[in-house]
Design an enzyme around this catalytic site. Sequence first.
Site, PDB file in Angstrom:
ATOM      1  N   ASP A  13     -84.099 -39.720 -89.331  1.00 40.11           N
ATOM      2  CA  ASP A  13     -85.415 -39.194 -89.682  1.00 40.11           C
ATOM      3  C   ASP A  13     -86.026 -39.855 -90.915  1.00 40.11           C
ATOM      4  OD1 ASP A  13     -85.150 -37.436 -87.563  1.00 40.11           O
ATOM      5  OD2 ASP A  13     -84.239 -35.885 -88.812  1.00 40.11           O
ATOM      6  N   GLY A  15     -88.143 -42.229 -90.868  1.00 42.04           N
ATOM      7  CA  GLY A  15     -89.529 -42.650 -90.614  1.00 42.04           C
ATOM      8  C   GLY A  15     -89.556 -43.939 -89.807  1.00 42.04           C
ATOM      9  N   LYS A  16     -88.495 -44.171 -89.044  1.00 40.20           N
ATOM     10  CA  LYS A  16     -88.382 -45.414 -88.262  1.00 40.20           C
ATOM     11  C   LYS A  16     -89.546 -45.570 -87.277  1.00 40.20           C
ATOM     12  CE  LYS A  16     -84.380 -43.867 -86.876  1.00 40.20           C
ATOM     13  NZ  LYS A  16     -84.221 -42.684 -87.748  1.00 40.20           N
ATOM     14  N   ALA A  39     -82.911 -38.411 -80.597  1.00 39.64           N
ATOM     15  CA  ALA A  39     -83.879 -39.007 -81.525  1.00 39.64           C
ATOM     16  C   ALA A  39     -85.252 -38.363 -81.367  1.00 39.64           C
ATOM     17  CB  ALA A  39     -83.997 -40.506 -81.252  1.00 39.64           C
ATOM     18  N   GLY A  40     -85.987 -38.345 -82.456  1.00 39.68           N
ATOM     19  CA  GLY A  40     -87.385 -37.931 -82.422  1.00 39.68           C
ATOM     20  C   GLY A  40     -88.114 -38.838 -83.393  1.00 39.68           C
ATOM     21  N   HIS A  41     -88.849 -39.811 -82.860  1.00 41.06           N
ATOM     22  CA  HIS A  41     -89.520 -40.802 -83.714  1.00 41.06           C
ATOM     23  C   HIS A  41     -91.021 -40.506 -83.721  1.00 41.06           C
ATOM     24  CE1 HIS A  41     -85.992 -43.868 -83.194  1.00 41.06           C
ATOM     25  NE2 HIS A  41     -85.626 -42.721 -83.715  1.00 41.06           N
ATOM     26  N   THR A 129     -77.585 -31.972 -81.550  1.00 38.60           N
ATOM     27  CA  THR A 129     -78.914 -31.604 -81.053  1.00 38.60           C
ATOM     28  C   THR A 129     -78.818 -30.966 -79.660  1.00 38.60           C
ATOM     29  OG1 THR A 129     -79.174 -33.795 -80.094  1.00 38.60           O
ATOM     30  CG2 THR A 129     -80.050 -33.487 -82.324  1.00 38.60           C
ATOM     31  N   GLN A 220     -81.263 -42.659 -84.987  1.00 43.36           N
ATOM     32  CA  GLN A 220     -80.403 -42.015 -85.986  1.00 43.36           C
ATOM     33  C   GLN A 220     -80.372 -42.850 -87.274  1.00 43.36           C
ATOM     34  OE1 GLN A 220     -78.878 -42.108 -82.442  1.00 43.36           O
ATOM     35  NE2 GLN A 220     -80.330 -40.441 -82.429  1.00 43.36           N
TER      36      GLN A 220
HETATM   37  P1  GDP Z   1     -87.619 -41.135 -87.475  1.00 44.75           P
HETATM   38  O1  GDP Z   1     -86.720 -40.329 -86.608  1.00 44.75           O
HETATM   39  O2  GDP Z   1     -86.879 -42.024 -88.398  1.00 44.75           O
HETATM   40  O3  GDP Z   1     -88.685 -41.869 -86.723  1.00 44.75           O
HETATM   41  O4  GDP Z   1     -88.388 -40.078 -88.413  1.00 44.75           O
HETATM   42  P2  GDP Z   1     -89.020 -38.680 -87.944  1.00 44.75           P
HETATM   43  O5  GDP Z   1     -90.227 -38.948 -87.157  1.00 44.75           O
HETATM   44  O6  GDP Z   1     -87.992 -37.809 -87.325  1.00 44.75           O
HETATM   45  O7  GDP Z   1     -89.334 -38.024 -89.339  1.00 44.75           O
HETATM   46  C1  GDP Z   1     -90.190 -38.602 -90.270  1.00 44.75           C
HETATM   47  C2  GDP Z   1     -91.306 -37.595 -90.595  1.00 44.75           C
HETATM   48  O8  GDP Z   1     -91.964 -37.998 -91.766  1.00 44.75           O
HETATM   49  C3  GDP Z   1     -92.359 -37.528 -89.519  1.00 44.75           C
HETATM   50  O9  GDP Z   1     -92.889 -36.220 -89.483  1.00 44.75           O
HETATM   51  C4  GDP Z   1     -93.418 -38.510 -90.026  1.00 44.75           C
HETATM   52  O10 GDP Z   1     -94.724 -38.209 -89.538  1.00 44.75           O
HETATM   53  C5  GDP Z   1     -93.329 -38.287 -91.503  1.00 44.75           C
HETATM   54  N1  GDP Z   1     -93.633 -39.448 -92.357  1.00 44.75           N
HETATM   55  C6  GDP Z   1     -93.346 -40.757 -92.128  1.00 44.75           C
HETATM   56  N2  GDP Z   1     -93.686 -41.506 -93.199  1.00 44.75           N
HETATM   57  C7  GDP Z   1     -94.190 -40.653 -94.109  1.00 44.75           C
HETATM   58  C8  GDP Z   1     -94.685 -40.816 -95.436  1.00 44.75           C
HETATM   59  O11 GDP Z   1     -94.697 -41.891 -96.024  1.00 44.75           O
HETATM   60  N3  GDP Z   1     -95.105 -39.684 -96.078  1.00 44.75           N
HETATM   61  C9  GDP Z   1     -95.075 -38.460 -95.500  1.00 44.75           C
HETATM   62  N4  GDP Z   1     -95.523 -37.417 -96.206  1.00 44.75           N
HETATM   63  N5  GDP Z   1     -94.613 -38.275 -94.250  1.00 44.75           N
HETATM   64  C10 GDP Z   1     -94.168 -39.355 -93.581  1.00 44.75           C
HETATM   65  P1  IMO Z   2     -83.624 -39.935 -85.296  1.00 47.55           P
HETATM   66  O1  IMO Z   2     -83.549 -41.149 -84.411  1.00 47.55           O
HETATM   67  C1  IMO Z   2     -81.494 -36.878 -87.562  1.00 47.55           C
HETATM   68  C2  IMO Z   2     -77.632 -35.565 -85.958  1.00 47.55           C
HETATM   69  C3  IMO Z   2     -77.568 -34.121 -85.472  1.00 47.55           C
HETATM   70  C4  IMO Z   2     -76.103 -33.818 -85.719  1.00 47.55           C
HETATM   71  C5  IMO Z   2     -75.415 -35.142 -85.390  1.00 47.55           C
HETATM   72  C6  IMO Z   2     -74.858 -35.223 -83.988  1.00 47.55           C
HETATM   73  O2  IMO Z   2     -84.802 -39.077 -85.015  1.00 47.55           O
HETATM   74  O3  IMO Z   2     -83.470 -40.314 -86.717  1.00 47.55           O
HETATM   75  P2  IMO Z   2     -75.903 -35.496 -81.560  1.00 47.55           P
HETATM   76  O4  IMO Z   2     -76.974 -34.734 -80.861  1.00 47.55           O
HETATM   77  O5  IMO Z   2     -76.193 -36.940 -81.718  1.00 47.55           O
HETATM   78  O6  IMO Z   2     -74.544 -35.245 -80.984  1.00 47.55           O
HETATM   79  O7  IMO Z   2     -75.856 -34.851 -83.042  1.00 47.55           O
HETATM   80  O8  IMO Z   2     -76.401 -36.146 -85.567  1.00 47.55           O
HETATM   81  N1  IMO Z   2     -78.711 -36.371 -85.351  1.00 47.55           N
HETATM   82  C7  IMO Z   2     -79.847 -36.703 -85.983  1.00 47.55           C
HETATM   83  N2  IMO Z   2     -80.302 -36.353 -87.211  1.00 47.55           N
HETATM   84  N3  IMO Z   2     -82.201 -37.723 -86.789  1.00 47.55           N
HETATM   85  C8  IMO Z   2     -81.741 -38.100 -85.576  1.00 47.55           C
HETATM   86  O9  IMO Z   2     -82.364 -39.046 -84.828  1.00 47.55           O
HETATM   87  C9  IMO Z   2     -80.533 -37.551 -85.105  1.00 47.55           C
HETATM   88  N4  IMO Z   2     -79.817 -37.679 -83.969  1.00 47.55           N
HETATM   89  C10 IMO Z   2     -78.710 -36.957 -84.139  1.00 47.55           C
HETATM   90  O10 IMO Z   2     -78.430 -33.292 -86.208  1.00 47.55           O
HETATM   91  O11 IMO Z   2     -75.901 -33.552 -87.078  1.00 47.55           O
HETATM   92 MG    MG Z   3     -86.332 -38.318 -86.124  1.00 45.88          MG
END
Ligand code: GDP
Ligand code: IMO
Ligand code: MG
Length: 418
Positions: A13, A15-16, A39-41, A129, A220
Amino acid sequence: MPVDVILGLQWGDEGKGKIVDLLSKDYPIIARFQGGPNAGHTIIIKGKKFVLRQIPSGVIRDKVINVIGNGVVLDPIVLKQEIENLEANGIELKSRLLISRKANLILPTHRLLDKFYESRSDESKIGSTLKGIGPAYQDKTGRFGVRIGEICMPDFDKHYQSVKELHLKLLKALGCEETIDDKEWFEALEYVKKLKLIDAEYYINEALKEGKNILAEGAQGTLLDIDFGTYPYVTSSNTITASACIGLGIAPGQIRTVYGVFKAYITRVGGGPFPTELFDATGDYICETGHEFGSVTGRKRRCGWLDLEALNYAIMINGVNKLIMMKADVLNELETINICTGYTSSGAEKHFSGLSFGETIHPVYKELEGWKCSLAEVNNASDFPQKLQEYIKFIESHSEVKIAVVSTGPERDESVFI
Ligand code: GDP
Ligand code: IMO
Ligand code: MG
């Protein structure tokens, strides 16, 4: 031409998604190499939010080809929903989505197994998850996983049924009597069957020969890597640069730049050690200001100070040559900001790896002054407030890697290139 890699340097998470989308303007092909719907990007463009689970984050740009590599585990139900959601938002993608036929499928019984393994309430709970990731990768390495390319083979159903039976026997032996309904899964599979299932390793290597640049997208983060993360509190795939080679079928020598994405602080979801975790009002402040709730599960993310011991470990394992710092804006209001520069125990220096062997460590902090102003109007690094420049320099000098981009908000254009 080369492959560049974007991956997370923390516990996910970082911010990929935002960064892959941002950089995808310079790449004709984006390829996801591991993970699955855990994952949730997130990508936010002019207030419109997309959360991608299995589809690469290049999909928003209409000319980009998106490849799901063999290293990914695929849930057809989630994939169908993802495609339909994107199409409902005017994004045509079926002609631009290529899926490796070697990608393993997540079966309904994998989700059930995940849930059952995680039903224990003790401290050994991983905090999965519950998307079936662990059981799907277990079957892949156990050599009886079902691969998506098999859906075109005559004995697909026989293979599926035999694996399902095995799972149900195992579940029964463990005391789980739940039954499964796989109707929706089969319907989704029929939908997926019509997508472009290819030998992605050939496609990618041909594209490289033709001089195309490829951006490989990790899911991740390094601290969740099955080998190098805080085992057993990790995911079930390798999340590091080397995994891009395995999950796409490219040679190591093809990799040029490795972009390591990290937040200006650090978060984690689920169980496991977290040396710099904050349990006070500052932690709550970062959580609220950064909207630190899981994109997939909605769970509250644990928040803490930036950990340079962990960051340097991740840089070393991945061979990071460019850093990207996210969410600097979340720290805008803080009077002082701590950075962990290392760990100690009884006066001796300790390393990140000790965390997965239960070693008790104490983080050592350097306190820096906050910049105490908004970054909303800043478009050039030279206009960054002095204290943010010092924060950046401090990280660069301790990691010996330059920060190439600082993200100052969730929108695509809230990104300052240095
Ligand atoms: P990922 O899994 O690495 O793609 O990251 P996520 O999407 O799960 O989580 C990143 C969160 O931070 C999302 O809600 C983005 O919209 C938010 N985000 C990304 N870059 C920034 C930033 O520079 N500032 C703020 N405030 N939020 C950001
Ligand atoms: P993105 O790509 C944050 C964490 C889960 C748990 C552990 C194992 O959005 O960054 P799993 O479902 O893989 O067996 O869970 O890994 N986890 C993540 N945490 N971002 C993710 O993906 C994750 N994918 C798995 O919360 O601790
Ligand atoms: Mg994520």
